[in-house]
Design an enzyme around this catalytic site. Structure first.
Site, PDB file in Angstrom:
ATOM      1  N   GLY A 102       0.857  -1.242  -0.040  1.00 48.92           N
ATOM      2  CA  GLY A 102      -0.111   0.010   0.112  1.00 48.92           C
ATOM      3  C   GLY A 102       0.761   1.122   0.204  1.00 48.92           C
ATOM      4  O   GLY A 102       2.216   1.100  -0.376  1.00 48.92           O
ATOM      5  N   HIS A 103       0.350   2.455   0.457  1.00 51.06           N
ATOM      6  CA  HIS A 103       1.093   3.566   0.263  1.00 51.06           C
ATOM      7  C   HIS A 103       1.564   4.076   1.772  1.00 51.06           C
ATOM      8  O   HIS A 103       1.911   5.238   1.655  1.00 51.06           O
ATOM      9  CB  HIS A 103       0.251   4.620  -0.530  1.00 51.06           C
ATOM     10  CG  HIS A 103       0.112   4.381  -1.876  1.00 51.06           C
ATOM     11  ND1 HIS A 103      -0.619   5.039  -2.790  1.00 51.06           N
ATOM     12  CD2 HIS A 103       0.239   3.337  -2.801  1.00 51.06           C
ATOM     13  CE1 HIS A 103      -0.445   4.567  -4.046  1.00 51.06           C
ATOM     14  NE2 HIS A 103       0.107   3.538  -3.921  1.00 51.06           N
ATOM     15  N   GLY A 104       1.262   3.444   2.777  1.00 51.88           N
ATOM     16  CA  GLY A 104       1.715   3.639   3.967  1.00 51.88           C
ATOM     17  C   GLY A 104       0.813   4.691   4.764  1.00 51.88           C
ATOM     18  O   GLY A 104      -0.503   4.421   4.737  1.00 51.88           O
TER      19      GLY A 104
END
Ligand SMILES: *[C@@H]1O[C@H](CO)[C@@H](O)[C@H](O)[C@H]1NC(C)=O
Ligand SMILES: *[C@@H]1O[C@H](CO)[C@@H](O)[C@H](O)[C@H]1NC(C)=O
Ligand SMILES: *[C@@H]1O[C@H](CO)[C@@H](O)[C@H](O)[C@H]1NC(C)=O
Ligand SMILES: *[C@@H]1O[C@H](CO)[C@@H](O)[C@H](O)[C@H]1NC(C)=O
Ligand SMILES: *[C@@H]1O[C@H](CO)[C@@H](O)[C@H](O)[C@H]1NC(C)=O
Ligand SMILES: *[C@@H]1O[C@H](CO)[C@@H](O)[C@H](O)[C@H]1NC(C)=O
Ligand SMILES: *[C@@H]1O[C@H](CO)[C@@H](O)[C@H](O)[C@H]1NC(C)=O
Ligand SMILES: *[C@@H]1O[C@H](CO)[C@@H](O)[C@H](O)[C@H]1NC(C)=O
Length: 426
Positions: free
Chosen positions: A255-257
């Site tokens: 994911g993007h964090g």
């Protein structure tokens, strides 16, 4: 005629449920009433349209003069078209999802409806959602049509539905369920206070666009804890005016964090303060802990603490980006920015997928101040040293900081300031 008969039947069933089939039980001195979707004529075979039954059941539970539990029975799948579940409800309500609530698979089913909503809960207080079951957004066809993924026409720029959305709520919790394959964000709170999202499993493919796990907008007093989040976008993100947020014990990735922002989009004023993110394990994410803002925005991100975080193969483990621009055309440079100040990164270790493990790209107009890096140890995933990049970022380093801190000790000048000291303490 047939339709009339069905709806009369449903009314009879509903009346029977309320009159006779209902279970009362007491605990902690309060009587509670248990209703199930099946009492209202839901089929639960994953094919039938159970929307009306769901709405009837919700309305009955919401109007109950005793605290109600509305059960979505285990072992069944209820297909639900977009619904608006509006409050206020008379008493506390629990939505016990043990089976599956699934969206229609085709975006065409949204024709003539708001494409940004599926399960939309408006002005409901004192609601808890639990039960061990699943909310399935069936997002695949939305992702396939999205221009973010499908680069050739025809593709859709329409923003897809958020799966479970609460707007203007108080004391709402969502705990112990699975949320999967959201067409867009999975769980979102807008203008809410006192909310909890925990013991959740939120999953969607890494390639699915905009499928943030848990998103806060204008929300205060939020606890996001004990979750596994693995999607195609931010695990947790917050925008608008949010304060007193605790994010803890999260396993995130891919994911993007974990992201504060994007803030200040279209020159808006966003205020984020008192956020603590701790004890998180991030694996294979494109960012670790991130603050991102658009140029030209206003407001601030103040008093944020990121602590006790382990990164595994994360592309930008620590990142502040005040030049965020997520649009096809370049963003114009502007002289206003969301102020980023008093941000602590402490006890952050692990591996970076890129050489630049720390990136603090702050605004020329409103530089970042009072940043702190304390006990940070980030190395490159294959072995080898990582580096840190700072632009207009000041503050202090404490303990061992690897890669070495690039923070300036003295604050940078604000654009238009006579002296750097002029704005200190303002
Ligand atoms: C399913 O039921 C809901 C509620 O009655 C309705 O709005 C929707 O159009 C129905 N869907 C189909 C495909 O009939
Ligand atoms: C946040 O909510 C405001 C309304 O309160 C809305 O205008 C804005 O688009 C929302 N932002 C996001 C990113 O959802
Ligand atoms: C956030 O708060 C500021 C200051 O009170 C206000 O101007 C702004 O409209 C708020 N933003 C939202 C999205 O509510
Ligand atoms: C931001 O502004 C641009 C141009 O003024 C507009 O096209 C776009 O829809 C706006 N975005 C949001 C999120 O309001
Ligand atoms: C991270 O990515 C690597 C390489 O693709 C993969 O082998 C590993 O299982 C992933 N880890 C997690 C927790 O997803
Ligand atoms: C790290 O992530 C990259 C993608 O960003 C992936 O290609 C690589 O296999 C991963 N390495 C490990 C050791 O997980
Ligand atoms: C904005 O400023 C940066 C750095 O000064 C410069 O590299 C960039 O080209 C500018 N962008 C635009 C769109 O003017
Ligand atoms: C940083 O982590 C590496 C790899 O785990 C380790 O070898 C090194 O001793 C650590 N450095 C510090 C200052 O803790």
């Amino acid at each position: 005629m047939a339709i009339l008969r069905v709806s009369v039947m449903r009314l009879v069933v509903a009346a029977m449920a309320v009159a006779a089939g209902v279970l009362f039980f007491s605990g902690a001195g309060e009587a509670r009433v248990l209703l199930t979707l099946d009492d209202f004529g839901a089929v639960g075979d994953g094919i039938a349209n159970d929307t009306q039954a769901f709405l009837d059941a919700w309305n009955a539970a919401c109007a109950s003069t005793e605290p109600a539990v509305l059960a979505v029975p285990a072992g069944k799948t209820y297909q639900i078209w977009p619904v608006r579940l509006a409050g206020p409800c008379k008493k506390k309500l629990k939505l016990m999802i043990s089976g599956t609530i699934a969206a229609p698979a085709s975006p065409d089913e949204w024709a003539g409806r708001d494409p940004t909503k599926w399960l939309f809960v408006f002005r409901v207080d004192d609601l808890s959602v639990s039960g061990g079951g699943t909310i399935d957004g069936m997002g695949a066809e939305w992702w396939a049509r999205s221009c973010k993924r499908k680069k050739t026409k025809p593709c859709s720029t329409v923003s897809a539905p958020k799966a479970l959305q609460f707007e203007e709520c108080r004391r709402v919790s969502v705990q112990g369920i699975t949320m999967q394959n959201g067409p867009q964000f999975h769980l979102m709170f807008t203008r809410c206070t006192d909310v909890k999202a925990s013991f959740l499993r939120v999953v969607a493919p890494e390639s699915s666009p905009n499928t943030d796990g848990i998103h806060l907008n204008d929300t205060t007093h939020a606890q996001i804890m004990d979750n596994l989040i693995s999607t195609g976008d931010d695990c947790v993100s917050m925008v608008g005016n949010c304060s007193d947020v605790r994010v803890k014990d999260i396993s995130c990735g891919p994911g993007h964090g974990i992201s504060i922002g994007s803030l200040g989009k279209n020159r808006t004023t966003d205020r984020i303060e008192n956020v603590r993110v701790d004890t998180c394990l991030l694996t294979n994410t494109t960012n670790g802990v991130r603050i991102k803002s658009w140029q030209g925005g206003m407001g601030y991100a103040h008093n944020l603490r990121f602590e006790g975080i382990v990164m595994k193969n994360v592309s930008n483990p620590i990142i502040i980006d005040q030049y965020y621009c997520d649009q096809p055309t370049p963003c114009a440079n502007q002289t206003q920015a969301v102020e980023v100040r008093k941000i602590e990164f402490a006890g952050i270790r692990g591996t970076s997928a890129t050489e630049q493990a720390i990136k603090l790209a702050c605004s020329d107009a409103v530089p970042c101040r009072d940043l702190e890096l304390r006990n940070v140890n980030l190395t490159m995933v294959g072995g080898g040293a990582a580096s840190a990049f700072c632009h207009r970022a000041s503050g202090k380093a404490a303990g061992a900081v690897v890669p070495a801190s690039c923070l300036a000790k003295a604050p940078h000048r604000m654009l238009g300031d006579a002296t750097p000291a002029a704005r200190v303490g303002s």
